[in-house]
Scaffold this motif. Structure first.
Motif, PDB file in Angstrom:
ATOM      1  N   GLU A   7       0.832  -1.208   0.000  1.00 42.17           N
ATOM      2  CA  GLU A   7       0.000   0.000   0.000  1.00 42.17           C
ATOM      3  C   GLU A   7       0.865   1.256   0.000  1.00 42.17           C
ATOM      4  OE1 GLU A   7      -3.231   0.597  -0.199  1.00 42.17           O
ATOM      5  OE2 GLU A   7      -3.772  -1.503  -0.415  1.00 42.17           O
ATOM      6  N   ARG A  10       2.220   2.088  -3.376  1.00 40.31           N
ATOM      7  CA  ARG A  10       1.239   2.685  -4.286  1.00 40.31           C
ATOM      8  C   ARG A  10       1.170   4.200  -4.145  1.00 40.31           C
ATOM      9  NH1 ARG A  10      -4.350   0.407  -3.130  1.00 40.31           N
ATOM     10  NH2 ARG A  10      -4.878   1.948  -4.726  1.00 40.31           N
ATOM     11  N   ASP A  14       0.425   7.750  -6.722  1.00 39.86           N
ATOM     12  CA  ASP A  14      -0.996   8.016  -6.444  1.00 39.86           C
ATOM     13  C   ASP A  14      -1.398   9.369  -7.021  1.00 39.86           C
ATOM     14  OD1 ASP A  14      -3.555   8.141  -5.479  1.00 39.86           O
ATOM     15  OD2 ASP A  14      -3.044   7.476  -3.452  1.00 39.86           O
ATOM     16  N   VAL A  16      -4.361  10.228  -7.955  1.00 39.51           N
ATOM     17  CA  VAL A  16      -5.641  10.657  -7.380  1.00 39.51           C
ATOM     18  C   VAL A  16      -5.386  11.527  -6.155  1.00 39.51           C
ATOM     19  CG1 VAL A  16      -7.801   9.903  -6.323  1.00 39.51           C
ATOM     20  CG2 VAL A  16      -6.842   8.631  -8.248  1.00 39.51           C
ATOM     21  N   LEU A  17      -4.451  11.097  -5.303  1.00 44.02           N
ATOM     22  CA  LEU A  17      -4.113  11.882  -4.118  1.00 44.02           C
ATOM     23  C   LEU A  17      -3.552  13.243  -4.517  1.00 44.02           C
ATOM     24  CD1 LEU A  17      -3.694  12.273  -1.097  1.00 44.02           C
ATOM     25  CD2 LEU A  17      -1.530  11.021  -1.301  1.00 44.02           C
ATOM     26  N   TYR A  52     -11.646  10.775  -2.263  1.00 48.89           N
ATOM     27  CA  TYR A  52     -10.336  10.152  -2.481  1.00 48.89           C
ATOM     28  C   TYR A  52     -10.331   8.697  -2.039  1.00 48.89           C
ATOM     29  CZ  TYR A  52      -5.610   8.689  -1.268  1.00 48.89           C
ATOM     30  OH  TYR A  52      -4.453   7.963  -1.129  1.00 48.89           O
ATOM     31  N   ARG A  56      -9.803   5.756  -4.723  1.00 52.52           N
ATOM     32  CA  ARG A  56      -8.568   4.974  -4.557  1.00 52.52           C
ATOM     33  C   ARG A  56      -8.867   3.482  -4.520  1.00 52.52           C
ATOM     34  NH1 ARG A  56      -4.925   2.847  -0.677  1.00 52.52           N
ATOM     35  NH2 ARG A  56      -2.740   3.346  -1.188  1.00 52.52           N
ATOM     36  N   HIS A  57      -9.916   3.115  -3.782  1.00 54.20           N
ATOM     37  CA  HIS A  57     -10.224   1.693  -3.665  1.00 54.20           C
ATOM     38  C   HIS A  57     -10.804   1.132  -4.956  1.00 54.20           C
ATOM     39  CE1 HIS A  57     -11.297  -2.157  -1.919  1.00 54.20           C
ATOM     40  NE2 HIS A  57     -12.457  -2.035  -2.538  1.00 54.20           N
ATOM     41  N   SER A  82      -4.891  -0.984   3.818  1.00 52.81           N
ATOM     42  CA  SER A  82      -5.494  -0.006   2.922  1.00 52.81           C
ATOM     43  C   SER A  82      -6.099   1.147   3.709  1.00 52.81           C
ATOM     44  CB  SER A  82      -6.566  -0.679   2.061  1.00 52.81           C
ATOM     45  OG  SER A  82      -7.146   0.241   1.166  1.00 52.81           O
ATOM     46  N   THR A  86      -4.812   4.921   3.346  1.00 50.80           N
ATOM     47  CA  THR A  86      -5.846   5.844   2.869  1.00 50.80           C
ATOM     48  C   THR A  86      -6.045   6.980   3.868  1.00 50.80           C
ATOM     49  OG1 THR A  86      -6.977   4.068   1.675  1.00 50.80           O
ATOM     50  CG2 THR A  86      -8.256   6.036   2.145  1.00 50.80           C
ATOM     51  N   GLY A  89      -3.356   9.443   3.361  1.00 51.78           N
ATOM     52  CA  GLY A  89      -3.644  10.301   2.216  1.00 51.78           C
ATOM     53  C   GLY A  89      -4.684  11.358   2.542  1.00 51.78           C
TER      54      GLY A  89
END
Length: 203
Positions: A7, A10, A14, A16-17, A52, A56-57, A82, A86, A89
């Motif tokens: 994780e 990743r 990332d 998206v973050l 987010y 993300r998931h 996760s 998360t 983030g």
């Protein structure tokens, strides 16, 4: 430990973050420029960080990342890892807004972002569908807001009402500490549902 390491790896890519940190900071600047209350910025942090967590998931699931992680490890550690990353983030998203606010309320944005991201993750785990999960997330958010405005006694007990109680001292809301407890309860409920789905559903 392997799931947590995967994780964390990743996070390096990332996008998206990164996109939501930029979006949150820009939107926070806009709200401050319009002289909106800090409450509006914090609610925005909660919503965008939850988005987010969901995205993300569902992206990880669509790309087979979740399936591979579960095949190489146990389901519960994968979910917990996760959730931890998360939350990290989401805290970063909250920190982006806090840097804009630069007031004593800044400190609320970071844990609020972390909680929002985990909430979004759990919604993503339960719904899983790439298009439907964000829709469900927004529906719960908007529905809670509508109930809060129409029936405050009921609405203050829902997720949005609990979040509002944490960030605002407006009449008709719960005390901030009670709101934080209620928000934690909602996270436990959502986390339990996510755990059950993770344990029982095929990957």
């Amino acid at each position: 430990m392997t799931a947590l390491r995967a994780e964390l790896m990743r996070v390096r890519s990332d996008l998206v973050l990164l996109g939501l940190v930029v979006l949150t900071a820009a939107a926070s600047v806009a709200l401050v420029w319009q002289r909106s209350s800090p409450d509006a910025v914090l609610i925005q942090v909660s919503l965008l960080s939850s988005l987010y967590g969901t995205i993300r998931h569902v992206l990880a699931h669509r790309n087979g990342v979740v399936t591979r992680s579960i095949l190489f490890g146990h389901r519960v550690p994968v979910l917990l890892s996760s959730a931890a990353v998360t939350a990290l983030g989401g805290a970063v998203i909250g920190a982006g807004a806090a840097a804009v606010l630069w007031t004593p309320v800044d400190l609320t944005a970071v844990p609020l972002g972390a909680a929002g991201a985990v909430w979004g993750l759990f919604v993503g785990v339960v719904v899983r569908n790439y298009f439907l999960a964000p829709t469900v997330l927004f529906a719960v958010h908007i529905g809670s807001a509508l109930v809060l405005s129409s029936w405050p006694d009921v609405g203050q007990l829902l997720p949005f009402g609990a979040t509002m109680s944490v960030v605002s001292a407006e009449p008709g809301l719960l005390p901030a500490d009670l709101g934080a407890v209620l928000l934690a309860v909602w996270l436990v409920v959502a986390g339990t549902a996510a755990w059950a789905v993770t344990a029982l559903r095929d990957v």
